[in-house]
Write a protein that holds these residues in place. Structure first.
Motif, PDB file in Angstrom:
ATOM      1  N   LEU A  32       0.850  -1.192   0.000  1.00 53.43           N
ATOM      2  CA  LEU A  32       0.000   0.000   0.000  1.00 53.43           C
ATOM      3  C   LEU A  32       0.882   1.238   0.000  1.00 53.43           C
ATOM      4  CD1 LEU A  32      -2.491  -0.962   2.862  1.00 53.43           C
ATOM      5  CD2 LEU A  32      -2.808  -1.275   0.402  1.00 53.43           C
ATOM      6  N   TYR A  38      -4.038   6.813   6.528  1.00 56.75           N
ATOM      7  CA  TYR A  38      -3.811   5.697   7.443  1.00 56.75           C
ATOM      8  C   TYR A  38      -3.484   6.142   8.861  1.00 56.75           C
ATOM      9  CZ  TYR A  38      -3.748   3.050   3.104  1.00 56.75           C
ATOM     10  OH  TYR A  38      -4.075   2.503   1.893  1.00 56.75           O
ATOM     11  N   CYS A  44      -8.117   2.637   8.793  1.00 57.30           N
ATOM     12  CA  CYS A  44      -7.289   1.426   8.730  1.00 57.30           C
ATOM     13  C   CYS A  44      -8.142   0.161   8.874  1.00 57.30           C
ATOM     14  CB  CYS A  44      -6.201   1.453   9.803  1.00 57.30           C
ATOM     15  SG  CYS A  44      -4.927   2.698   9.516  1.00 57.30           S
ATOM     16  N   LYS A  47      -9.954  -0.356   5.592  1.00 58.57           N
ATOM     17  CA  LYS A  47      -9.013  -0.850   4.587  1.00 58.57           C
ATOM     18  C   LYS A  47      -8.686  -2.314   4.843  1.00 58.57           C
ATOM     19  CE  LYS A  47      -6.346  -0.215   1.028  1.00 58.57           C
ATOM     20  NZ  LYS A  47      -6.843   0.213  -0.266  1.00 58.57           N
ATOM     21  N   ALA A  48      -8.505  -2.677   6.100  1.00 60.02           N
ATOM     22  CA  ALA A  48      -8.215  -4.069   6.455  1.00 60.02           C
ATOM     23  C   ALA A  48      -9.377  -4.980   6.070  1.00 60.02           C
ATOM     24  CB  ALA A  48      -7.921  -4.182   7.951  1.00 60.02           C
ATOM     25  N   CYS A  57      -3.889 -10.777   2.842  1.00 59.65           N
ATOM     26  CA  CYS A  57      -3.610 -10.909   4.278  1.00 59.65           C
ATOM     27  C   CYS A  57      -4.294 -12.114   4.914  1.00 59.65           C
ATOM     28  CB  CYS A  57      -3.982  -9.642   5.025  1.00 59.65           C
ATOM     29  SG  CYS A  57      -3.210  -8.166   4.358  1.00 59.65           S
ATOM     30  N   GLU A  68      -1.182  -3.006  11.749  1.00 59.77           N
ATOM     31  CA  GLU A  68       0.034  -2.940  10.936  1.00 59.77           C
ATOM     32  C   GLU A  68       0.024  -1.712  10.030  1.00 59.77           C
ATOM     33  OE1 GLU A  68       2.784  -5.659   7.974  1.00 59.77           O
ATOM     34  OE2 GLU A  68       1.369  -6.645   9.327  1.00 59.77           O
ATOM     35  N   ILE A  69      -1.109  -1.445   9.396  1.00 57.81           N
ATOM     36  CA  ILE A  69      -1.222  -0.272   8.525  1.00 57.81           C
ATOM     37  C   ILE A  69      -1.022   1.005   9.347  1.00 57.81           C
ATOM     38  CG2 ILE A  69      -2.783   1.053   7.039  1.00 57.81           C
ATOM     39  CD1 ILE A  69      -4.107  -1.663   6.276  1.00 57.81           C
ATOM     40  N   HIS A  72       2.615   1.493  10.516  1.00 63.74           N
ATOM     41  CA  HIS A  72       3.481   1.992   9.442  1.00 63.74           C
ATOM     42  C   HIS A  72       3.267   3.499   9.240  1.00 63.74           C
ATOM     43  CE1 HIS A  72       5.556  -1.413   7.509  1.00 63.74           C
ATOM     44  NE2 HIS A  72       4.557  -2.133   7.975  1.00 63.74           N
ATOM     45  N   ILE A 115       3.674   0.184   2.453  1.00 62.07           N
ATOM     46  CA  ILE A 115       3.353  -0.756   3.524  1.00 62.07           C
ATOM     47  C   ILE A 115       3.239  -2.139   2.905  1.00 62.07           C
ATOM     48  CG2 ILE A 115       1.667  -1.366   5.305  1.00 62.07           C
ATOM     49  CD1 ILE A 115       0.771   1.637   5.187  1.00 62.07           C
ATOM     50  N   LEU A 117       2.283  -5.823   3.061  1.00 62.58           N
ATOM     51  CA  LEU A 117       1.421  -6.714   3.831  1.00 62.58           C
ATOM     52  C   LEU A 117       1.498  -8.104   3.227  1.00 62.58           C
ATOM     53  CD1 LEU A 117      -1.662  -4.366   4.128  1.00 62.58           C
ATOM     54  CD2 LEU A 117      -0.086  -4.968   5.957  1.00 62.58           C
TER      55      LEU A 117
END
Length: 145
Positions: A32, A38, A44, A47-48, A57, A68-69, A72, A115, A117
């Motif tokens: 990303l 983010y 986030c 987006k996840a 993922c 994680e997003i 970062h 990022i 992933l």
């Protein structure tokens, strides 16, 4: 990197398509582009959810990916503030505060690469850094809810 020499394959090699490789390897890695969007934990999470819906993922849950997003993004935009906050809350983090600060430095150094992933959680010390950033976001110190 460009290789100027010819690649010699063994006689019994098989070519497989990208989709076959995804089937064998599982999931799809993605990168990303870093974005201030983010810095919002709710963004986030959205987006996840999208990434998991479309097969990215695998083996991670929505919150793992969102953390994680967010981690970062915090390292990219707030590395100094994040490290100060981690150091200030060292009593809560314990002996791992140094490792968390080192991970924030490492993430910050490569932030503009995006990022990355994959289909699993990152290293234990990096996951601690993501958790610390998420907790600092909960307190309103980093990012937004």
């Amino acid at each position: 990197m460009i290789c100027s020499e010819r690649l010699e394959m063994p006689i019994n090699y098989l070519c497989i398509s990208k989709s076959e490789m995804e089937y064998l390897e599982g999931g799809k890695p993605t990168n990303l582009p870093i974005s201030t969007a983010y810095l919002s934990r709710s963004y986030c999470i959205s987006k996840a959810e999208w990434l998991l819906t479309y097969g990215f993922c695998n083996n991670m849950d929505v919150l793992d990916v969102a953390k994680e997003i967010f981690g970062h993004a915090c390292a990219a935009y707030y590395a100094g503030a994040a490290k100060v906050a981690v150091a200030a809350s060292a009593a809560l983090i314990g002996a791992n505060a140094g490792a968390v600060c080192a991970e924030i430095d490492a993430l910050s150094a490569h932030a503009m690469n995006g990022i990355d992933l994959e289909d699993h959680k990152d290293t234990a010390s990096r996951v601690m850094a993501f958790e610390a950033c998420w907790a600092l976001g909960n307190l309103g110190i980093l990012g937004t809810k």
